[in-house]
Structures are given as C-alpha cells and as structure tokens.
Enzyme design. Structure first.
Site, PDB file in Angstrom:
ATOM      1  N   HIS A   1     -29.225  49.650  40.895  1.00 44.34           N
ATOM      2  CA  HIS A   1     -28.764  48.278  41.108  1.00 44.34           C
ATOM      3  C   HIS A   1     -29.939  47.299  41.143  1.00 44.34           C
ATOM      4  O   HIS A   1     -30.720  47.285  42.087  1.00 44.34           O
ATOM      5  CB  HIS A   1     -27.999  48.218  42.439  1.00 44.34           C
TER       6      HIS A   1
ATOM      7  N   HIS B   1     -30.534  37.522  40.112  1.00 46.33           N
ATOM      8  CA  HIS B   1     -29.150  37.616  40.571  1.00 46.33           C
ATOM      9  C   HIS B   1     -28.541  36.277  40.956  1.00 46.33           C
ATOM     10  O   HIS B   1     -27.471  35.908  40.494  1.00 46.33           O
ATOM     11  CB  HIS B   1     -29.033  38.572  41.753  1.00 46.33           C
TER      12      HIS B   1
END
Length: 242
Positions: A8, A50
């Site tokens: 991730h 992100h």
C-alpha cells in the site's frame, strides 16, 4: 519467494508513502503487487501522492492541482525526496511488480487524468503490469473508453452486490473493499463473478489471521509488509490459494 499481496503506497511503515524509496522497498521484499495514487499537476502531469493537498506529507501547503510540476518538485518529503511523477514511478517499477494505479479522480476535478495516466503507461511500456483502479467509477468508464485492453479494478466503501453488472460491463477483475464489509457470501459472489477480492488496509495480525482463515484467496492490501510476508511464508494455505 514472491509474497502475494499489495504493498500500500509502497512500504509506508518504514519509508515516506508514495515515494520512490517506498516503492523500491516493496520490490526488495518481493511483493507481487503495489498500489500508488495519481493526481494531476496544474500543468497536466500525473504525479504520485495520496492526498489532494500537499500539507500532510511535504513541507509545503496547498492543493496539488494549483501547482505546476516544477513548483511541486520544490517541496520536500521526509527531507530527502520529492513528489514523484507517475513516469518516474513506472520507470522504477518496470518489469518488477504489478502496479495498481489508483486514479484520485473526483467528479471533474482532474480533466484528462485518465488520458494522461494512460499516456504514461504507454510511454513507459508498462501496460502489461498496470491495472487502473478508482473509487470514481465514471473515471473507470472513461478509462475503458480510451483503452479496451488495460486491466481495471473497482474500489468501494461498502458491501455493494449491485456493482457486479457494472464490473462485468467494464471488464473489471478486482474489487477493493474493507474487511468489515467482507463476508463469506460476499466473497463467494466475487468468486462467482470472476473477481479478485481485495480487502484493505489489513495491518494487524488479528486481521491477517482472519484473511488466512476465511479468505485465503484474497489479495490483501497492507502497510505492514514484513508482518504479512512472515505470515504468508509460514501459512501453506495462503500459498495454495494463489
């Protein structure tokens, strides 16, 4: 041994997330998949981070879309790195790992994000190892209109059985969901529709053991790469379900 799992944003527990060092760490640990997040700079360059703003991770402030790439590169992440472009990331990852490219599209926030992302995939010759994923399913539709071959995956915030006809139409092969919504019935529905179950983000040993016991064929997304790798290596059931 290859570790079946999705790193991730690279390895964010040990390196700044969504940076080249974080991505390299995931490759060094022999993970099969890596997830990264893509926005567009003011001048239309796909960049990897992100959040919609640079406040949390960098020494700057403001929204990504309000800065050109040159301006974004002036900000530091962790004191040693900068926000990578998607091109830089894919050049690093080429031939090493399957890459799930999450489009951080939100309505019409990033015009041409899909096309710009695909152009990077083409120019870096990484089509075969790339899969486009997104919570914005209209973005997935636009991506499929632009490219009939690239792999797609859908992300959902809940238990959504009605998503399967859409996924079949778009030829999506991956469904990212949260563990709290995952049930044996939902898992079976994914299997019956030829969909890979992608629970995340799975970080605790308790959660990992639930996956190993109930959903060994799932493709786990995790920040805790070494923890998952240790369990994966020690649990033959996980490897038999690949």
């Amino acid at each position: 041994m290859k570790i079946r799992g999705i790193a991730h944003r690279g390895y964010p527990k040990k390196f700044p997330e969504n940076t080249l060092s974080s991505f390299q760490a995931a490759c060094d640990l022999n993970f099969t998949h890596l997830e990264l997040d893509v926005h567009l700079s003011k001048d239309g360059v796909p960049v990897v981070t992100h959040d919609y703003s640079i406040d949390r991770l960098s020494d700057g402030k403001g929204f990504i879309r309000d800065y050109t790439l040159k301006e974004l590169k002036q900000f530091s992440i962790g004191g040693t790195e900068t926000i990578p472009t998607l091109e830089e990331a894919m050049d690093l990852l080429k031939g090493k790992i399957k890459v799930l490219i999450e489009l951080k599209q939100a309505g019409d926030m990033y015009p041409n994000l899909e096309e710009a992302t695909l152009n990077v995939v083409y120019s870096t010759d990484t089509l075969e190892q790339s899969q486009i994923i997104s919570f914005d399913h209209f973005s997935l539709m636009r991506t499929r209109e632009l490219d009939k071959d690239i792999e797609l995956g859908a992300l959902c915030s809940g238990n959504m059985p009605h998503v399967f006809p859409f996924m079949k139409e778009m030829r999506c092969t991956f469904l990212g969901t949260q563990l709290k919504f995952l049930t044996p019935a939902y898992d079976k529905l994914m299997r019956d529709n030829g969909i890979i179950c992608g629970p995340g983000v799975i970080n605790s040993m308790e959660e990992m053991e639930i996956i190993a016991d109930k959903y060994p064929a799932a493709l786990v997304t995790t920040d805790e790469l070494e923890r998952w790798a240790d369990l994966y290596k020690s649990n033959p059931k996980l490897r038999l379900e690949v």
